[in-house]
Motif scaffolding. Sequence first.
Motif, PDB file in Angstrom:
ATOM      1  N   UNK A   1     -37.669 -28.517  -9.754  1.00 34.31           N
ATOM      2  CA  UNK A   1     -36.825 -27.482  -9.142  1.00 34.31           C
ATOM      3  C   UNK A   1     -35.438 -27.989  -8.779  1.00 34.31           C
ATOM      4  N   UNK A   2     -35.193 -29.286  -8.987  1.00 31.56           N
ATOM      5  CA  UNK A   2     -33.888 -29.868  -8.659  1.00 31.56           C
ATOM      6  C   UNK A   2     -33.041 -29.877  -9.928  1.00 31.56           C
ATOM      7  N   UNK A   3     -31.883 -29.220  -9.905  1.00 34.39           N
ATOM      8  CA  UNK A   3     -31.047 -29.159 -11.104  1.00 34.39           C
ATOM      9  C   UNK A   3     -30.364 -30.498 -11.395  1.00 34.39           C
ATOM     10  N   UNK A   4     -29.827 -30.612 -12.583  1.00 33.66           N
ATOM     11  CA  UNK A   4     -29.009 -31.778 -12.914  1.00 33.66           C
ATOM     12  C   UNK A   4     -27.629 -31.588 -12.291  1.00 33.66           C
ATOM     13  N   UNK A   5     -26.868 -32.666 -12.208  1.00 35.74           N
ATOM     14  CA  UNK A   5     -25.496 -32.571 -11.705  1.00 35.74           C
ATOM     15  C   UNK A   5     -24.692 -31.637 -12.613  1.00 35.74           C
ATOM     16  N   UNK A   6     -24.891 -31.768 -13.926  1.00 34.98           N
ATOM     17  CA  UNK A   6     -24.165 -30.908 -14.872  1.00 34.98           C
ATOM     18  C   UNK A   6     -24.519 -29.437 -14.653  1.00 34.98           C
ATOM     19  N   UNK A   7     -25.804 -29.138 -14.458  1.00 29.30           N
ATOM     20  CA  UNK A   7     -26.225 -27.753 -14.179  1.00 29.30           C
ATOM     21  C   UNK A   7     -25.621 -27.245 -12.884  1.00 29.30           C
ATOM     22  N   UNK A   8     -25.335 -28.158 -11.982  1.00 28.04           N
ATOM     23  CA  UNK A   8     -24.827 -27.802 -10.659  1.00 28.04           C
ATOM     24  C   UNK A   8     -23.316 -27.631 -10.626  1.00 28.04           C
ATOM     25  N   UNK A   9     -22.698 -27.559 -11.782  1.00 31.15           N
ATOM     26  CA  UNK A   9     -21.270 -27.263 -11.815  1.00 31.15           C
ATOM     27  C   UNK A   9     -20.353 -28.437 -12.107  1.00 31.15           C
ATOM     28  N   UNK A  10     -20.907 -29.560 -12.575  1.00 24.45           N
ATOM     29  CA  UNK A  10     -20.076 -30.698 -12.968  1.00 24.45           C
ATOM     30  C   UNK A  10     -20.396 -30.981 -14.436  1.00 24.45           C
TER      31      UNK A  10
END
Length: 185
Positions: free
Chosen positions: A96-105
Amino acid sequence: MQEFIAYVKARPGQVDYASSGNGSGQHLFAALLASMTGMKINHIPYRGSGQATTDLIGGQVQMSMPGMAGMLGHVRSGKLRALAVTGARRAPQLPDVPTVAESGVPGYEAYVWLGLLAPKATPATIIDKVYREVLAVLATDDVRRYMANASIELVGSSPTEFGAFFRMEKERWAKIVRETGAKVD
């Protein structure tokens, strides 16, 4: 993650992040994030992960980018909140924890990786034999279970693929070291 980035940007130089030491993966992963987002964040180097983790849990520092294996228990118990994982894909241990890239970076990807190296003059037949033997070991159930429990993703790339990856990583991290002036203690 976007809320955290906004929080840091609203407080340039007022937010601290812990690492296991100058020049460590934890240091450089956070430096890469800061570089890609424009955050101004203070690096607090520790002599290893133990005290860095204690101070993160205790609130003396506001962020860290430690390895997952040692943090899973703290995340699952609610002592720490995982904002994102640094790989290209979500971690099976924290789906359930997104990647940094998925999180807008977009484009952020960072790994602590291991590879086998040999002297330049090693015959191709030897390299091929070692490669085949390593793949065979990595394919065993015992190794796969061990690696999964340790939060280690198996890749098993070919010598050519690993060489290309190695050169790419060397260039990327050299840029971050130049930007930050990171040095190993």
